[in-house]
Design an enzyme around this catalytic site. Structure first.
Site, short mmCIF file in Angstrom:
data_model
loop_
_atom_site.label_atom_id
_atom_site.label_comp_id
_atom_site.label_asym_id
_atom_site.label_seq_id
_atom_site.Cartn_x
_atom_site.Cartn_y
_atom_site.Cartn_z
N SER A 32 0.79 -1.24 0.00
CA SER A 32 0.00 0.00 0.00
C SER A 32 0.82 1.28 0.00
O SER A 32 0.25 2.37 -0.09
CB SER A 32 -0.92 0.02 1.23
N ALA A 83 0.98 -8.27 8.91
CA ALA A 83 1.73 -9.31 8.21
C ALA A 83 2.68 -10.07 9.13
O ALA A 83 3.13 -11.16 8.78
CB ALA A 83 2.52 -8.69 7.05
N TYR A 99 18.02 -0.48 1.46
CA TYR A 99 18.65 0.79 1.09
C TYR A 99 20.06 0.81 1.69
O TYR A 99 20.30 0.24 2.75
CB TYR A 99 17.83 1.96 1.62
N TYR A 140 22.10 5.73 9.26
CA TYR A 140 21.40 4.71 8.50
C TYR A 140 22.21 3.41 8.46
O TYR A 140 22.02 2.53 9.30
CB TYR A 140 21.04 5.20 7.10
#
Length: 418
Positions: free
Chosen positions: A52, A114, A229, A239
């Site tokens: 979605s 999920a 990523y 990150y």
């Protein structure tokens, strides 16, 4: 029917209300950006987990339009309440289902967590009853927490550096005016790191493969990919070298474990996508400023989620080389990681401040892109008109076009070229 005059009600990058008309328009635009279908032969049977939003949504739309993908998409979206609209992903899913049905493609959607065994059981049951064996599983989940179905423990992810403090520039808006602020984060402890790995690593991905395999639903040549990523050395401390990076490393380790389990009957890869404005990425400190600068530097070379999803599908179907790196990852981020691009981004990053930000970064574009994630800031939408906010979740309706012909299997090569 529930017509409402809606206000965004946003706090920074978080919007409490979504606009259904805007969300519909966003999906329509993405659909038009997807490649034209090559033919009317039914495509592979696919399961998209996280269908979605972000790259999961883009991969779903490209798969439906360009490759006539059949199967099931899973998302976890909030329904409408008396105080708030439904989640943006709810409205996007409703429109995606309409487009799929209009194109004669047999694809259904399930709304639920999920991570849970209940959703896995329902999804596996639906796939077995309606489609049979699965050719492709696309895993694209970004979540703040996960309940371990084996232990019942709730794990909460954090976005923090590891080992040392993180100090960096960040993009902030004060009354709509962009400026460069300063960010300081303390490093995560071991428990926070481990919890983030539990949420954003590969544990749930592995469980989905196990659930399908236990029911004999993995097609010969099955392929699965998980979106990831890497990014620039500018954002690496928060990150790739931070808690999220630990989770992404676990995702890559899981790909190798899945390959061992499949024993040559299929293959698993992580997919390194390029930067994008998504609901997940806006939560990561410094990414907003970095992305705004990157967009200014790349200009027409910028690749959105649909561009990258189309590239991924070409590789998965054998129309292009897989483009694996030395860690067996599919790389879609060459446009971002080009040395000249990164040098230009670094030069701007080092000198940008509140006085020069208008020239150095596409801040207005970034802010509008964030709004569009929730259906706001979409050209052509009249936000002064009351909108219908009560939109049902897509029902399981088979398309009028027959989809009984044999499927077009996803290419199953595991080497560097298809």
């Amino acid at each position: 029917m529930s017509l409402r005059e809606i206000k965004p009600g946003n706090r920074g990058y978080l919007y409490v209300n979504s606009h259904p008309t805007g969300c519909r328009a966003v999906v329509d635009r993405m659909w038009e950006q997807a490649p034209e279908p090559a033919g009317d032969r039914p495509g592979p049977v696919a399961l998209v987990i996280g269908s979605s939003a972000g790259y999961g949504l883009a991969a779903t739309l490209v798969g439906l339009r360009a490759h006539r993908m059949r199967g099931l998409g899973i998302a976890f979206e909030a329904a409408e309440t008396e105080r708030r609209t439904a989640g943006a992903g709810w409205y996007r899913t409703a429109r995606t289902a309409e487009l799929a049905a209009g194109a004669g493609v047999d694809f259904t959607f399930l709304n639920g967590d999920a991570f849970s065994d209940a959703v896995k059981d329902e999804a596996v049951g639906r796939l077995a009853a309606r489609f049979g064996k699965v050719d492709l599983l696309i895993y694209s989940i970004a979540a703040p927490r996960r309940t371990d179905p084996l232990t019942g423990e709730v794990h909460h992810s954090v976005i923090k550096p590891l080992g040392t403090d993180y100090r960096a520039k960040t993009l902030v808006f004060e009354e709509g005016v962009p400026r460069v602020g300063e960010l300081h984060l303390q490093p995560a402890d071991e428990a926070e790191r481990d919890a983030t790995v539990q949420v954003m690593g590969g544990a749930d991905w592995q469980m989905w493969i196990d659930a399908l395999q236990s029911k004999g639903l993995l097609a010969d040549g099955f392929r699965t990919v998980a979106l990831s990523y890497v990014g620039s050395d500018i954002t690496a401390p928060i990150y790739r070298a931070g808690t999220i990076g630990a989770a992404k490393q676990h995702l890559e380790d899981t790909a190798r474990a899945i390959n061992t389990r499949l024993k040559g009957t299929g293959h698993a890869h992580t997919v390194v996508a390029g930067a994008a404005v998504t609901q997940a990425s806006t939560a990561i400190p410094s990414i907003a400023l970095y992305t705004g600068i990157l967009h200014r530097v790349t200009g027409d070379r910028w690749q959105g989620t649909v561009d990258q999803a189309a590239d991924l599908w070409r590789r998965l179907t054998g129309d292009a080389e897989l483009g694996l790196d030395d860690r067996d990852r599919i790389r879609l981020d060459g446009w971002e990681m080009d040395p000249e691009v990164q040098a230009a981004v670094r030069a701007t990053w080092d000198r940008v401040d509140s006085d020069t930000i208008a020239a150095g970064a596409d801040t207005r574009w970034f802010r509008e892109e964030v709004g569009r994630l929730y259906g706001w800031e979409v050209p052509g939408v009249d936000y002064g008109v009351a909108a219908e906010t009560t939109v049902p979740w897509p029902a399981e309706v088979r398309p009028t076009t027959s989809a009984s012909a044999p499927s077009a299997r996803v290419n199953a090569v595991s080497g560097g070229a298809a």
